[in-house]
Design an enzyme around this catalytic site. Structure first.
Site, short mmCIF file in Angstrom:
data_model
loop_
_atom_site.label_atom_id
_atom_site.label_comp_id
_atom_site.label_asym_id
_atom_site.label_seq_id
_atom_site.Cartn_x
_atom_site.Cartn_y
_atom_site.Cartn_z
N GLU A 49 18.05 -16.14 82.99
CA GLU A 49 16.64 -16.68 83.46
C GLU A 49 15.58 -15.96 82.58
OE1 GLU A 49 19.52 -16.55 87.08
OE2 GLU A 49 18.95 -15.06 85.48
N PHE A 111 21.43 -11.98 101.52
CA PHE A 111 22.00 -11.94 100.30
C PHE A 111 21.19 -12.46 99.32
CE2 PHE A 111 24.67 -14.54 97.22
CZ PHE A 111 25.16 -13.58 96.54
N GLN A 112 20.97 -11.63 97.98
CA GLN A 112 20.24 -12.10 96.84
C GLN A 112 18.60 -12.33 97.70
OE1 GLN A 112 21.72 -15.67 94.88
NE2 GLN A 112 22.99 -14.30 93.46
N LYS A 161 14.54 -21.20 101.23
CA LYS A 161 15.28 -22.21 101.24
C LYS A 161 15.06 -23.27 102.26
CE LYS A 161 20.40 -23.26 100.66
NZ LYS A 161 21.92 -22.41 100.56
N MET A 477 12.00 -0.64 63.08
CA MET A 477 10.74 -0.18 63.51
C MET A 477 10.88 1.16 64.22
SD MET A 477 7.42 -0.50 62.94
CE MET A 477 6.90 -2.22 62.85
#
Length: 571
Positions: A49, A111-112, A161, A477
């Site tokens: 993502e 969940f999630q 949802k 760096m």
């Protein structure tokens, strides 16, 4: 017409002109992915993502249109926090759609589930939690408006949802009502006249051009102002390409790793005409010692930037393009009334700095491969309007220093947040937005390992980006700082030269891959890469690990203390 919230969301995106989005489906966002099958919107399936967010950023950098990313809830939403913050710091228009658990179970640790709105509030211009499907068209229209107006930036719409599954009566709002959100775009006429008056009195003026020039589509207006006045122009890391590097008035990039002339011109100036820049710490160095005798004109669309770091003598809030266009008129009127100072002496000083302190490195025929040499060979072998995306670190600075950016919107990089791993997905997004352009990602081996999996996306979706890895087997760096400021105590910066095998890895991801170890192989390998246009190409350039980026202004030091090279010390 009855639609589900999901259908309304996709239809709203279509009406906002969305042609492509970057994303990855999951449980909470699944209802929205179903109508996407029948949509005109092209969806790019990413492998992580974070890649979706950076691709959307790259698309926005290259096109000026808002990038769109869509992911599911929980860990997917947290994975886009980095791109959101990156876009927030660099004023990139981004619309992110996230799935959320059903509204009725929010707060139960479902969940999630995570508080996406709460988590992203500090790194977005605004965000919305949709509670009713009927609100979706209005919210999407508001989201695009907020992302693209005023100071551009990222926004987020969190869609539970069950809301996506609700039905609603379709409509498209004719107008927007956003009380309190009214960006000022027109500069104050009296302040613009005052700015022209200050310019008329300056003996050592410098135009300090920032990323706001590009966001405002003000490159042409900037050039007109510079050519009318003969005033030198520096372009910050975020403004590279806003003014042509090969123009006689161009001084290049100032800042911690800018060139000596740009750094010193700002320091010695008696007037800074600051256009769409925010006096970033990487440009100013020690703030109290920055441009100590200069008066300041500061133009910015965000009033919060005015006086935040440096108090301006003439503050102007407004859109850079509109303000510069009015400033050109004011300057033209003022020049008709009186003679302006001759800048010949100032330019004489500037030309002497350019002559005495050029960017320098040595590439021996049989010596180790220098990264600067690789970049110059890439530059010379590629079209002038090539889009270049970089990761963050030494390779970013060398690219900004040694590439010649003569066209706007050809430099895609992470400035404010400094996000390692930005380059590969951003290059993919840029190539999707500008498929007719050649796109090179110049990356370090440390950055490449963070997001290389998105080359699978590029291969599968037939997005033929080109990648140059400046591989020095170190976090370069960090190593440079440890060598210069930590008594060569190299703590956890060695990445090993042999693991992974970058050519085999790239080939496994569907790319054509090459490895280059010697200077004589650089140009022919680049020629081969540039001839390939049906799949991604990766070149593993094995570069000299000892090479450091100069000039350098040490953190917290004055720009007067610029270190010009490894043997020169402070000037």
């Amino acid at each position: 017409m009855k639609l589900t919230g999901a259908q309304a969301l996709i239809k709203s995106l279509e009406l906002e002109g969305t042609e492509v989005m970057f994303g990855l489906p999951g449980g909470a966002i699944l209802p929205v992915y179903d109508p996407l099958i029948d949509s005109s919107i092209r969806h790019i399936l990413v492998r992580h993502e974070q890649g979706a967010g950076h691709m959307a950023e790259g698309y926005a950098h290259a096109t000026g249109r808002p990038g769109v990313a869509m992911v599911t809830s929980g860990p997917a939403a947290t994975n886009v926090v980095t791109p959101l913050c990156d876009a927030y710091m660099d004023s990139v228009p981004l619309v992110c759609i996230t799935g959320q658990v059903p509204y009725a179970v929010i707060g139960t640790d479902a969940f999630q589930e995570c508080d996406t709105v709460g988590i992203t509030m500090p790194v977005t211009k605004h965000n919305w939690l949709v509670t009713d499907a009927a609100d979706i068209p209005e919210i999407i229209r508001e989201a695009f408006h907020v992302a693209t107006t005023g100071r551009p930036g990222p926004v987020l719409v969190d869609v539970p949802k069950d809301v996506a599954q609700q039905t609603m009566d379709w409509y498209w709002p004719d107008s927007l009502d956003l009380p309190g959100y009214k960006p000022t775009t027109k500069g104050h006429a009296k302040q613009i006249k005052e700015a022209a008056r200050l310019m008329a009195a300056a003996q050592r003026p410098v135009i300090y051009a920032g990323g706001g020039i590009l966001k405002a589509r003000a490159a042409e207006a900037l050039r007109e102002l510079a050519e009318m006045t003969g005033i030198p122009v520096v372009t910050t890391l975020m403004a590279r390409g806003a003014f042509p590097d090969r123009h006689e008035l161009a001084l290049g990039m100032p800042g911690m790793h800018g060139n000596y002339t740009a750094i010193t011109a700002l320091q010695q100036a008696d007037l800074l005409i600051t256009l769409g820049a925010r006096f970033d710490d990487r440009v100013t160095g020690k703030v109290d010692a920055f441009a100590p005798v200069a008066k300041v004109i500061h133009v910015d669309i965000d009033p919060a930037e005015i006086g935040k770091v440096r108090r301006p003598d003439v503050p102007i809030v407004g859109d850079c393009r509109r303000v510069i266009e009015e400033l050109v008129k004011a300057v033209r009127n003022d020049r008709e009334k009186r003679a302006w100072p001759d800048l010949a002496a100032w330019w004489g000083e500037i030309r002497s700095w350019q002559r005495d302190f050029p960017l320098a490195y040595e590439q021996e025929e049989d010596g180790p491969l220098k990264p600067q040499f690789v970049i110059e060979q890439l530059r010379d072998a590629s079209p002038e309007d090539t889009i270049v995306a970089s990761g963050v670190g030494q390779h970013q600075m060398w690219t900004s220093q040694h590439w010649k950016f003569d066209h706007p919107y050809t430099w895609v990089n992470s400035g404010g947040l400094g996000t390692m791993g930005f380059s590969i997905p951003a290059a993919i997004g840029a190539k999707v937005g500008r498929p007719e352009r050649m796109v090179w990602a110049i990356d370090g081996d440390g950055c490449f390992q963070m997001t290389a999996q998105e080359l699978v996306t590029a291969s599968v979706e037939q997005i033929p980006v080109k990648v140059a890895i400046l591989n020095n087997s170190y976090l370069g760096m960090v190593r440079q700082w440890q060598e210069m400021f930590y008594e060569e105590r190299y703590s956890e910066v060695y990445l090993t030269p042999d693991v992974p095998d970058y050519t085999k890895w790239a080939e496994a991801m569907g790319c054509v891959a090459f490895r280059v170890d010697s200077p004589e192989d650089v140009a022919p390998t680049i020629e081969k890469a540039n001839a390939i246009d049906d799949r991604p190409v990766v070149i593993d350039f094995r570069t000299d690990y000892r090479e450091k980026v100069f000039p350098m202004v040490p953190a917290g030091a004055s720009n007067d203390d610029v270190i010009t090279g490894p043997t020169n010390g402070a000037r």
